[in-house]
Design a protein around this motif. Structure first.
Motif, PDB file in Angstrom:
ATOM      1  N   THR A   4     -33.615   3.060 -52.560  1.00  0.00           N
ATOM      2  CA  THR A   4     -32.589   3.842 -51.732  1.00  0.00           C
ATOM      3  C   THR A   4     -31.749   4.790 -52.179  1.00  0.00           C
ATOM      4  OG1 THR A   4     -32.806   2.081 -49.913  1.00  0.00           O
ATOM      5  CG2 THR A   4     -30.891   3.530 -49.814  1.00  0.00           C
ATOM      6  N   VAL A   5     -31.683   5.779 -52.004  1.00  0.00           N
ATOM      7  CA  VAL A   5     -30.807   6.909 -52.807  1.00  0.00           C
ATOM      8  C   VAL A   5     -29.608   7.337 -51.761  1.00  0.00           C
ATOM      9  CG1 VAL A   5     -30.369   8.830 -54.086  1.00  0.00           C
ATOM     10  CG2 VAL A   5     -32.681   7.687 -53.973  1.00  0.00           C
ATOM     11  N   LYS A   6     -28.414   7.155 -52.361  1.00  0.00           N
ATOM     12  CA  LYS A   6     -27.224   7.541 -51.572  1.00  0.00           C
ATOM     13  C   LYS A   6     -26.682   9.153 -51.715  1.00  0.00           C
ATOM     14  CE  LYS A   6     -24.412   4.314 -51.227  1.00  0.00           C
ATOM     15  NZ  LYS A   6     -23.299   3.095 -51.225  1.00  0.00           N
ATOM     16  N   TRP A   7     -25.971   9.576 -50.839  1.00  0.00           N
ATOM     17  CA  TRP A   7     -25.413  11.060 -51.039  1.00  0.00           C
ATOM     18  C   TRP A   7     -24.015  10.934 -50.470  1.00  0.00           C
ATOM     19  CZ3 TRP A   7     -30.430  10.613 -50.455  1.00  0.00           C
ATOM     20  CH2 TRP A   7     -31.332  11.546 -51.253  1.00  0.00           C
ATOM     21  N   PRO A   8     -22.957  10.513 -51.240  1.00  0.00           N
ATOM     22  CA  PRO A   8     -21.612  10.648 -50.417  1.00  0.00           C
ATOM     23  C   PRO A   8     -21.098  11.729 -49.880  1.00  0.00           C
ATOM     24  CG  PRO A   8     -21.398  10.825 -52.748  1.00  0.00           C
ATOM     25  CD  PRO A   8     -22.834  10.529 -52.455  1.00  0.00           C
ATOM     26  N   LEU A   9     -20.640  11.542 -48.573  1.00  0.00           N
ATOM     27  CA  LEU A   9     -20.195  12.553 -47.863  1.00  0.00           C
ATOM     28  C   LEU A   9     -18.825  13.251 -48.575  1.00  0.00           C
ATOM     29  CD1 LEU A   9     -21.131  11.464 -44.255  1.00  0.00           C
ATOM     30  CD2 LEU A   9     -22.250  13.431 -45.540  1.00  0.00           C
ATOM     31  N   SER A  10     -18.937  13.775 -49.271  1.00  0.00           N
ATOM     32  CA  SER A  10     -17.688  14.266 -50.077  1.00  0.00           C
ATOM     33  C   SER A  10     -17.545  15.858 -49.873  1.00  0.00           C
ATOM     34  CB  SER A  10     -17.769  14.140 -51.608  1.00  0.00           C
ATOM     35  OG  SER A  10     -18.829  14.823 -52.261  1.00  0.00           O
ATOM     36  N   SER A  11     -16.600  16.640 -50.614  1.00  0.00           N
ATOM     37  CA  SER A  11     -16.219  17.877 -50.237  1.00  0.00           C
ATOM     38  C   SER A  11     -17.357  18.596 -51.091  1.00  0.00           C
ATOM     39  CB  SER A  11     -14.810  18.302 -50.973  1.00  0.00           C
ATOM     40  OG  SER A  11     -14.841  17.663 -52.397  1.00  0.00           O
ATOM     41  N   ALA A  12     -17.879  18.089 -51.994  1.00  0.00           N
ATOM     42  CA  ALA A  12     -18.844  18.838 -52.755  1.00  0.00           C
ATOM     43  C   ALA A  12     -20.304  18.873 -51.916  1.00  0.00           C
ATOM     44  CB  ALA A  12     -19.474  18.259 -54.244  1.00  0.00           C
ATOM     45  N   ILE A  40     -39.656 -17.004 -49.286  1.00  0.00           N
ATOM     46  CA  ILE A  40     -39.544 -15.510 -48.891  1.00  0.00           C
ATOM     47  C   ILE A  40     -38.051 -15.262 -49.519  1.00  0.00           C
ATOM     48  CG2 ILE A  40     -39.294 -13.648 -47.221  1.00  0.00           C
ATOM     49  CD1 ILE A  40     -41.279 -15.581 -45.668  1.00  0.00           C
ATOM     50  N   ARG A  41     -37.767 -13.979 -50.198  1.00  0.00           N
ATOM     51  CA  ARG A  41     -36.551 -13.563 -50.628  1.00  0.00           C
ATOM     52  C   ARG A  41     -36.545 -11.977 -50.853  1.00  0.00           C
ATOM     53  NH1 ARG A  41     -39.773 -16.111 -54.049  1.00  0.00           N
ATOM     54  NH2 ARG A  41     -40.272 -15.171 -55.882  1.00  0.00           N
ATOM     55  N   SER A  42     -35.492 -11.452 -50.841  1.00  0.00           N
ATOM     56  CA  SER A  42     -35.149 -10.144 -51.224  1.00  0.00           C
ATOM     57  C   SER A  42     -34.136 -10.062 -52.391  1.00  0.00           C
ATOM     58  CB  SER A  42     -34.623  -9.503 -50.013  1.00  0.00           C
ATOM     59  OG  SER A  42     -35.444  -9.412 -48.729  1.00  0.00           O
ATOM     60  N   VAL A  43     -34.728  -9.273 -53.364  1.00  0.00           N
ATOM     61  CA  VAL A  43     -33.876  -9.117 -54.553  1.00  0.00           C
ATOM     62  C   VAL A  43     -33.589  -7.640 -54.730  1.00  0.00           C
ATOM     63  CG1 VAL A  43     -33.832  -9.372 -57.231  1.00  0.00           C
ATOM     64  CG2 VAL A  43     -35.377 -10.945 -55.796  1.00  0.00           C
ATOM     65  N   SER A  44     -32.056  -7.179 -54.765  1.00  0.00           N
ATOM     66  CA  SER A  44     -31.649  -5.918 -54.669  1.00  0.00           C
ATOM     67  C   SER A  44     -30.617  -5.595 -55.738  1.00  0.00           C
ATOM     68  CB  SER A  44     -30.998  -5.633 -53.129  1.00  0.00           C
ATOM     69  OG  SER A  44     -30.288  -4.354 -53.437  1.00  0.00           O
ATOM     70  N   PHE A  45     -30.555  -4.556 -56.506  1.00  0.00           N
ATOM     71  CA  PHE A  45     -29.691  -4.213 -57.275  1.00  0.00           C
ATOM     72  C   PHE A  45     -29.264  -2.689 -56.862  1.00  0.00           C
ATOM     73  CE2 PHE A  45     -31.930  -7.293 -59.874  1.00  0.00           C
ATOM     74  CZ  PHE A  45     -30.908  -8.027 -60.634  1.00  0.00           C
ATOM     75  N   HIS A  46     -27.781  -2.612 -56.954  1.00  0.00           N
ATOM     76  CA  HIS A  46     -27.021  -1.519 -56.773  1.00  0.00           C
ATOM     77  C   HIS A  46     -26.621  -0.847 -58.119  1.00  0.00           C
ATOM     78  CE1 HIS A  46     -27.186  -2.293 -52.160  1.00  0.00           C
ATOM     79  NE2 HIS A  46     -27.155  -3.368 -52.788  1.00  0.00           N
ATOM     80  N   ALA A 106     -23.005 -10.421 -42.871  1.00  0.00           N
ATOM     81  CA  ALA A 106     -22.866  -9.065 -43.382  1.00  0.00           C
ATOM     82  C   ALA A 106     -23.226  -9.028 -44.690  1.00  0.00           C
ATOM     83  CB  ALA A 106     -21.089  -8.860 -43.830  1.00  0.00           C
ATOM     84  N   ALA A 107     -23.369 -10.214 -45.564  1.00  0.00           N
ATOM     85  CA  ALA A 107     -24.096 -10.140 -46.950  1.00  0.00           C
ATOM     86  C   ALA A 107     -25.721  -9.910 -46.884  1.00  0.00           C
ATOM     87  CB  ALA A 107     -23.608 -11.471 -47.422  1.00  0.00           C
ATOM     88  N   SER A 108     -26.269 -10.469 -45.707  1.00  0.00           N
ATOM     89  CA  SER A 108     -27.672 -10.058 -45.620  1.00  0.00           C
ATOM     90  C   SER A 108     -27.882  -8.620 -45.634  1.00  0.00           C
ATOM     91  CB  SER A 108     -28.214 -10.584 -44.298  1.00  0.00           C
ATOM     92  OG  SER A 108     -28.096 -12.111 -44.045  1.00  0.00           O
ATOM     93  N   GLY A 109     -27.065  -7.665 -45.290  1.00  0.00           N
ATOM     94  CA  GLY A 109     -27.247  -6.281 -45.299  1.00  0.00           C
ATOM     95  C   GLY A 109     -27.174  -5.828 -46.866  1.00  0.00           C
ATOM     96  N   THR A 110     -26.617  -6.495 -47.703  1.00  0.00           N
ATOM     97  CA  THR A 110     -26.904  -6.170 -49.150  1.00  0.00           C
ATOM     98  C   THR A 110     -27.996  -5.927 -49.759  1.00  0.00           C
ATOM     99  OG1 THR A 110     -26.256  -8.290 -50.094  1.00  0.00           O
ATOM    100  CG2 THR A 110     -24.268  -7.147 -49.552  1.00  0.00           C
ATOM    101  N   THR A 111     -28.856  -6.663 -49.224  1.00  0.00           N
ATOM    102  CA  THR A 111     -30.444  -6.464 -49.349  1.00  0.00           C
ATOM    103  C   THR A 111     -31.131  -5.725 -48.728  1.00  0.00           C
ATOM    104  OG1 THR A 111     -30.838  -8.622 -48.633  1.00  0.00           O
ATOM    105  CG2 THR A 111     -30.080  -8.830 -50.691  1.00  0.00           C
ATOM    106  N   TRP A 112     -30.643  -5.186 -47.518  1.00  0.00           N
ATOM    107  CA  TRP A 112     -31.419  -4.366 -46.531  1.00  0.00           C
ATOM    108  C   TRP A 112     -31.374  -2.947 -47.649  1.00  0.00           C
ATOM    109  CZ3 TRP A 112     -28.669  -5.617 -41.546  1.00  0.00           C
ATOM    110  CH2 TRP A 112     -28.817  -6.982 -41.282  1.00  0.00           C
ATOM    111  N   PRO A 113     -32.605  -2.258 -47.232  1.00  0.00           N
ATOM    112  CA  PRO A 113     -32.235  -0.706 -47.825  1.00  0.00           C
ATOM    113  C   PRO A 113     -31.530   0.307 -47.193  1.00  0.00           C
ATOM    114  CG  PRO A 113     -34.434  -1.289 -46.340  1.00  0.00           C
ATOM    115  CD  PRO A 113     -33.704  -2.507 -46.326  1.00  0.00           C
ATOM    116  N   ILE A 114     -30.538  -0.286 -47.168  1.00  0.00           N
ATOM    117  CA  ILE A 114     -29.406   0.910 -46.557  1.00  0.00           C
ATOM    118  C   ILE A 114     -28.205   0.999 -47.506  1.00  0.00           C
ATOM    119  CG2 ILE A 114     -30.162   0.286 -44.319  1.00  0.00           C
ATOM    120  CD1 ILE A 114     -27.909  -1.458 -44.160  1.00  0.00           C
ATOM    121  N   GLY A 115     -28.325   0.647 -48.719  1.00  0.00           N
ATOM    122  CA  GLY A 115     -27.536   0.938 -49.649  1.00  0.00           C
ATOM    123  C   GLY A 115     -25.845   0.368 -49.625  1.00  0.00           C
TER     124      GLY A 115
END
Length: 549
Positions: free
Chosen positions: A261-269, A400-406, A512-521
Motif C-alpha cells: 500500500t502506497v500513501k500520498w498525504p494531502l499536503s499543500s504540495a 492464520i496471521r497478517s504481518v505488516s510493516f509500515h 483499532a489495532a486490527s486495522g494496522t495490518t489491513w492494506p489501508i496504511g
C-alpha cells in the motif's frame, strides 16, 4: 565492466526507535515531562517552605523512574493507561461494532428515548454507540475512486491525523523457491531503489506499507480443474486417490499473499500538483492516475513479480476476509466498498468478529489479537532480507496471521542531520559518564554505534535515504483458548527466530489495532521534521503558475 554481487546484503536493525532527546538517550516524553514537573514543583516548594520541597522533588523523580521503567510487559504508566482506556470504552459502548443500518439506527434512537432507569438507558446508549459506518480500524475511511475495474483510491481522514490517499497493489513477491544469493541481492537492491526514489522531497509519496497474509492453502482451483478435466469413465479408486492427494497437499500447508500500500498525504504540495490536472477532485483523480502508474512501474522494476492494482471492491474483500477468514480472500460477490466492517465486539485482549461462512451459510466466530514490533524491542544484529522468514513460513506458527510493516520515508538531508545530532549527543553522554566515573551498561555504546551506522549509510554518493519503521502482527483463531496458545507460540517464535525481545500487545483497543495490518496504511504517524527541515520546505514554496509541472 560490471560485476554481479554474490554476497547477501546485510543491514543492522534494532536498538533504537527514536532520535535522542535534549536530555540524551531516547527517554519517553512522559518520563521527561514528569521529571521536569517534579523538579519545578520541588524548587517552588523549597523556596516557599524550605527543605520539604527538596524531598518532594527527589521523591517524585524516584517514583517517575519506577513507573516509567520499561519491562517486557510495558511500563506501569502504560498498563494504567490501558486499564483506564478499557473502562472508558466499555462505559461509552465503543467496545462493540454494528454496521450502520438506517432502520436499526431509528430503532436504537427510539429505544434511548423510551428507556427508563439508569441501567436500561445505559444499555440503550451502548447499542446506539456501537452502530457506526466504519469499524475502528478503518475510522474515517472513504473512497475517491471506487468504480468497478478501476484502481480503488482510498481517501482517509482519521481523527487527529492528517488526511491521505492510498492505493493497494497485489504482488507475487521477489523470491520463488530456492534462489541464488545474486538473485536475492538484486531483489534487495531493487526494493531499496524503489523506496529511495520516493523519499526525495519532490515526490509526493510519504509512506509505504507491506502486508503479507498467511493462510491455509486453498485447493479450490485444483478441484475445479478436476471437475472439468476428469474422464467420466475414470474408476472410483482413481478419483478417491486424487482426493487424498489434494487433502494431504493442503493439510498443514500455509500460503502467502503479498500486498503493498502506497500513501500520498494531502499536503499543500499535493494540492499544488493536483491543480495542474484540473479543478477540485477531478485534479486529484488526474494526478493519482499518473502517481499510480509510476508506483506500478516502480514495483515492477523492483522485481516484485506480477503487480496488479486492486479495485475498491477487492480491497474491501481483503479487509472483510481478514476480519472473517472463513471468507475467501478473493470473494467479491457480495462486497460493496461502503461496507468495510463485520459485526464484532472487543475483549481486553481480543477483537472478536461474528460472521457467516459464505460457502456453508453457517455462523462463525473469529478471535484476533495484534502485537506491535518496534526497533527498540529488536536485538541489534546484522540481518538479511530473510530475517522475518520464520514468522512468514515457520512450521511452529500454524495459525492464520497478517504481518505488516509500515515504512515512513525521510529525505537524505533530514535523515543525515538527525543522525549527526544523535551521534554528537551520544558522544557527549559517553564523555560525561567517563568523567563522572560511572560504568556504561552498553546503552550509550549501542546507541552510538547505531547513529554511526546511520551516518555512514547516508554519506554522499550512496543514494540512500532515511526511514522510520514499525511492524504489526495480527493472529486469528476460532476460540479464546486457541488465541492464548497462538499468542505464546508467536512470542516464542519472535524471540528465538527473529530476535524480538518482546511484543507490545495492543490490548484495550484491539479493534483499532486490527486495522494496522489491513492494506489501508494505518499504524504509523508522521515523522517529526526538524525546525531547519521545515524552514527549507517553506522556502521551496509552490511551483510557478507558468511552470508545466
Amino acid at each position: 565492466m560490471s560485476t554481479t554481487q554474490t554476497r547477501a546484503i546485510v543491514r543492522h536493525l534494532g536498538g533504537e526507535s527514536g532520535h535522542r532527546s535534549f536530555f540524551g538517550g531516547t527517554h519517553s516524553k512522559t518520563r521527561i515531562a514528569l521529571i521536569i514537573g517534579f523538579v519545578v514543583v520541588g524548587m517552588i516548594v523549597t523556596i516557599l517552605a524550605g527543605w520539604p520541597g527538596l524531598l518532594i522533588g527527589l521523591g517524585g523523580v524516584g517514583v517517575t523512574m519506577l513507573v516509567t521503567a520499561k519491562t517486557h510487559r510495558g511500563t506501569i504508566v502504560e498498563r494504567s493507561r490501558r486499564r483506564r482506556r478499557w473502562k472508558a470504552r466499555v462505559a461509552a459502548g465503543t467496545d462493540a461494532f454494528e454496521p450502520y443500518d438506517v432502520a436499526a439506527w431509528d430503532q436504537a434512537e427510539q429505544a434511548v428515548r423510551m428507556a427508563k432507569g439508569r441501567t436500561q438507558k445505559w444499555e440503550a446508549q451502548r447499542t446506539l454507540a456501537a452502530m457506526r459506518a466504519n469499524p475502528d480500524g478503518a475510522d474515517g475511511m472513504g473512497w475517491l475512486e471506487c468504480g468497478r475495474g478501476v484502481p480503488g483510491i482510498q481517501w482517509h481522514a482519521p481523527i487527529g491525523e492528517r488526511g491521505y490517499l492510498a492505493v493497494t497493489f497485489s504482488v507475487t513477491g521477489q523470491l520463488r523457491g530456492i534462489e541464488s544469493t545474486s538473485v536475492m541481492t538484486r531483489a534487495a537492491e531493487g526494493w531499496g531503489a524503489f523506496l529511495a526514489s520516493r523519499a526525495v522531497p519532490s515526490v509526493l509519496v510519504e509512506d509505504v506499507q507491506t502486508m503479507t497474509r498467511v493462510l491455509p492453502a486453498d485447493t479450490a482451483l485444483q478441484e475445479f480443474w478436476v471437475l472439468n478435466s476428469l474422464d467420466a469413465d475414470a474408476p472410483a479408486d482413481a478419483i478417491k486417490s486424487y482426493e487424498e492427494v489434494l487433502a494431504r497437499t493442503g493439510d498443514g500447508a500455509m500460503v502467502q499473499r503479498h500486498f503493498i500500500t502506497v500513501k500520498w498525504p494531502l499536503s499543500s504540495a499535493f494540492y499544488d500538483a493536483a491543480r495542474k490536472y484540473g479543478e477540485g477532485r477531478d485534479g486529484w483523480r488526474g494526478l493519482m492516475r499518473e502517481e499510480i502508474a509510476s508506483a506500478h512501474r516502480g514495483l515492477t522494476e523492483a522485481r516484485m513479480g506480477q503487480v496488479d492494482v486492486l479495485s475498491a471492491r477487492q480491497v474491501t474483500a481483503v479487509m472483510l476476509h481478514q476480519q472473517n477468514p472463513s471468507r475467501p480472500i478473493d470473494y467479491v460477490a457480495d462486497v460493496h466498498p461502503s461496507r468495510l466492517g463485520a459485526r464484532s465486539h472487543d475483549e481486553f485482549s481480543a477483537h472478536v468478529v461474528e460472521g457467516i461462512d459464505p460457502l456453508t451459510g453457517e455462523p462463525v466466530e473469529w478471535w484476533h489479537r495484534t502485537a506491535k514490533i518496534t526497533a527498540d524491542a529488536l536485538a541489534t544484529a546484522p540481518r538479511t532480507q530473510l530475517w522475518a522468514l520464520d514468522l512468514l513460513i515457520g512450521r511452529d506458527v500454524q495459525f492464520i496471521r497478517s504481518v505488516s510493516f509500515h515504512i515512513h520515508l525521510v529525505p537524505a538531508g533530514e535523515a543525515k542531520a538527525a543522525a549527526q545530532r544523535d551521534l554528537v549527543r551520544d558522544q557527549a553522554e559517553a564523555i560525561s559518564k567517563s568523567e563522572a566515573g560511572s560504568v556504561d551498561l552498553d546503552e550509550t555504546g549501542t546507541a552510538m554505534s547505531a547513529s554511526k551506522r546511520r551516518r555512514m549509510d547516508l554519506r554522499a554518493g550512496t543514494g540512500h535515504h532515511g526511514a522510520a519503521w514499525v511492524g504489526y502482527v495480527t493472529i486469528s483463531t476460532r476460540s479464546r483458548d486457541e488465541l492464548a496458545r497462538a499468542s505464546r507460540q508467536l512470542e516464542e517464535t519472535c524471540a528465538t527466530g527473529l530476535g524480538i525481545e518482546y511484543l507490545d500487545w495492543q490490548d484495550s483497543f484491539e479493534a483499532a489495532a486490527s486495522g494496522t495490518t489491513w492494506p489501508i496504511g494505518r499504524g504509523i504517524t508522521a515523522h517529526d521534521s526538524s525546525f531547519s527541515a521545515r524552514v527549507y520546505r517553506a522556502l521551496a514554496g509552490k511551483s510557478e503558475k507558468e511552470a508545466i509541472s
